[in-house]
Scaffold this motif. Structure first.
Motif, short mmCIF file in Angstrom:
data_model
loop_
_atom_site.label_atom_id
_atom_site.label_comp_id
_atom_site.label_asym_id
_atom_site.label_seq_id
_atom_site.Cartn_x
_atom_site.Cartn_y
_atom_site.Cartn_z
N ALA A 77 39.02 39.76 41.88
CA ALA A 77 38.47 41.07 42.26
C ALA A 77 39.47 42.21 42.05
N THR A 78 40.75 41.93 42.22
CA THR A 78 41.79 42.96 42.04
C THR A 78 42.93 42.34 41.24
N PRO A 79 42.87 42.44 39.91
CA PRO A 79 43.81 41.71 39.07
C PRO A 79 45.26 42.17 39.12
N GLY A 80 45.56 43.20 39.84
CA GLY A 80 46.95 43.60 40.01
C GLY A 80 47.34 44.83 39.21
N ALA A 81 48.29 45.56 39.75
CA ALA A 81 48.76 46.79 39.12
C ALA A 81 50.01 46.57 38.29
N GLU A 82 50.80 45.55 38.64
CA GLU A 82 52.09 45.39 37.97
C GLU A 82 52.38 43.95 37.53
N ASN A 83 51.39 43.10 37.51
CA ASN A 83 51.60 41.70 37.12
C ASN A 83 51.30 41.49 35.63
N TRP A 84 51.97 42.28 34.79
CA TRP A 84 51.74 42.23 33.35
C TRP A 84 52.66 41.22 32.69
N ILE A 85 52.13 40.53 31.68
CA ILE A 85 52.90 39.64 30.82
C ILE A 85 52.58 40.00 29.38
N THR A 86 53.47 39.67 28.47
CA THR A 86 53.17 39.96 27.07
C THR A 86 52.03 39.06 26.60
N ALA A 87 51.15 39.65 25.84
CA ALA A 87 49.96 38.91 25.37
C ALA A 87 50.33 37.67 24.58
N SER A 88 51.40 37.74 23.82
CA SER A 88 51.79 36.60 22.99
C SER A 88 52.37 35.45 23.81
N ASP A 89 52.81 35.72 25.03
CA ASP A 89 53.35 34.67 25.90
C ASP A 89 52.28 34.01 26.76
N ALA A 90 51.11 34.60 26.83
CA ALA A 90 50.06 34.12 27.74
C ALA A 90 49.37 32.86 27.22
N HIS A 91 48.82 32.12 28.18
CA HIS A 91 47.94 30.98 27.92
C HIS A 91 46.55 31.46 28.35
N TYR A 92 45.58 31.43 27.44
CA TYR A 92 44.26 31.98 27.69
C TYR A 92 43.23 30.88 27.92
N VAL A 93 42.45 31.02 28.99
CA VAL A 93 41.32 30.12 29.21
C VAL A 93 40.09 30.85 28.70
N ILE A 94 39.40 30.22 27.76
CA ILE A 94 38.23 30.81 27.12
C ILE A 94 37.05 29.86 27.31
N GLY A 95 35.90 30.45 27.64
CA GLY A 95 34.70 29.65 27.83
C GLY A 95 34.53 29.16 29.25
N SER A 96 35.17 29.84 30.19
CA SER A 96 35.09 29.40 31.59
C SER A 96 33.80 29.80 32.27
N GLY A 97 33.10 30.75 31.72
CA GLY A 97 31.92 31.27 32.38
C GLY A 97 32.23 32.44 33.29
N LYS A 98 33.51 32.73 33.53
CA LYS A 98 33.88 33.90 34.31
C LYS A 98 33.68 35.14 33.44
N MET A 99 33.01 36.12 34.02
CA MET A 99 32.75 37.36 33.30
C MET A 99 33.82 38.39 33.65
N GLY A 100 34.22 39.13 32.63
CA GLY A 100 35.21 40.18 32.84
C GLY A 100 34.60 41.41 33.48
N GLY A 101 35.41 42.44 33.61
CA GLY A 101 35.03 43.66 34.30
C GLY A 101 33.82 44.37 33.74
N MET A 102 33.50 44.17 32.49
CA MET A 102 32.36 44.83 31.88
C MET A 102 31.19 43.86 31.68
N GLY A 103 31.27 42.68 32.28
CA GLY A 103 30.16 41.75 32.26
C GLY A 103 30.10 40.82 31.07
N ALA A 104 31.12 40.80 30.23
CA ALA A 104 31.16 39.91 29.07
C ALA A 104 32.08 38.72 29.36
N PRO A 105 31.87 37.59 28.68
CA PRO A 105 32.78 36.46 28.86
C PRO A 105 34.23 36.90 28.61
#
Length: 170
Positions: free
Chosen positions: A95-123
């Motif tokens: 609900a509140t993803p944080g103001a300062e918990n940023w990581i570089t996009a290239s270092d992240a591990h992404y979960v795709i296809g979880s069924g969780k919708m983002g802030g604009m209602g898309a997967p």
């Protein structure tokens, strides 16, 4: 997509003498607007992204990580990308993803296809700083784990049928 991301990565590291150090991420504030819809992104759940372009002091903010990936792959991209940051969802509630918990996009591990919708209602492409955190999320919500270079284009470029039911996705 892999080629596009590799080109972006190469562009970020090429000509080191001409490139200033990547800027630090900016905290998310109530004034930040999403690039595509110009809505206040702090009012929407799920992870966010920010992209810095060369010559601009402030980043472009995105209401969903998916939107940032779309921007990177699009012809609309109008500038040299100097940094890409995403929220680390290992340390933030949906609900509140944080103001300062940023990581570089290239270092992240992404979960795709979880069924969780983002802030604009898309997967959503849900970023985590560690593979273990991504695996824990995957165990709870499903999906697959990817690194940035391996994210399939249909995870962010495929059409989405968005219906708003008034229910929160949390």
């Amino acid at each position: 997509m892999r080629t596009l991301i590799l080109l972006c990565a190469l562009a970020l590291t090429a000509c080191k003498e001409d490139i200033a150090e990547a800027p630090d991420p900016m905290p998310l504030t109530a004034e930040n607007l999403a690039h595509y819809c110009m809505m206040n992104i702090s009012e929407h759940p799920g992870p966010k992204a920010q992209i810095f372009l060369s010559g601009l002091p402030d980043p472009i903010f995105f209401a969903q990580v998916r939107d940032a990936f779309t921007y990177i792959a699009s012809a609309e991209q109008d500038g040299y990308i100097t940094a890409i940051y995403v929220n680390d969802m290992a340390i933030a509630p949906w609900a509140t993803p944080g103001a300062e918990n940023w990581i570089t996009a290239s270092d992240a591990h992404y979960v795709i296809g979880s069924g969780k919708m983002g802030g604009m209602g898309a997967p959503e492409l849900v970023p985590f700083s560690t593979k273990a955190s991504a695996a824990s999320f995957k165990a709870d919500y499903g999906g697959q784990i990817y690194r940035m270079d391996d994210v399939p284009q249909d995870a962010f470029l495929a059409p989405v049928d968005i219906t708003f039911s008034g229910e929160e996705n949390g």
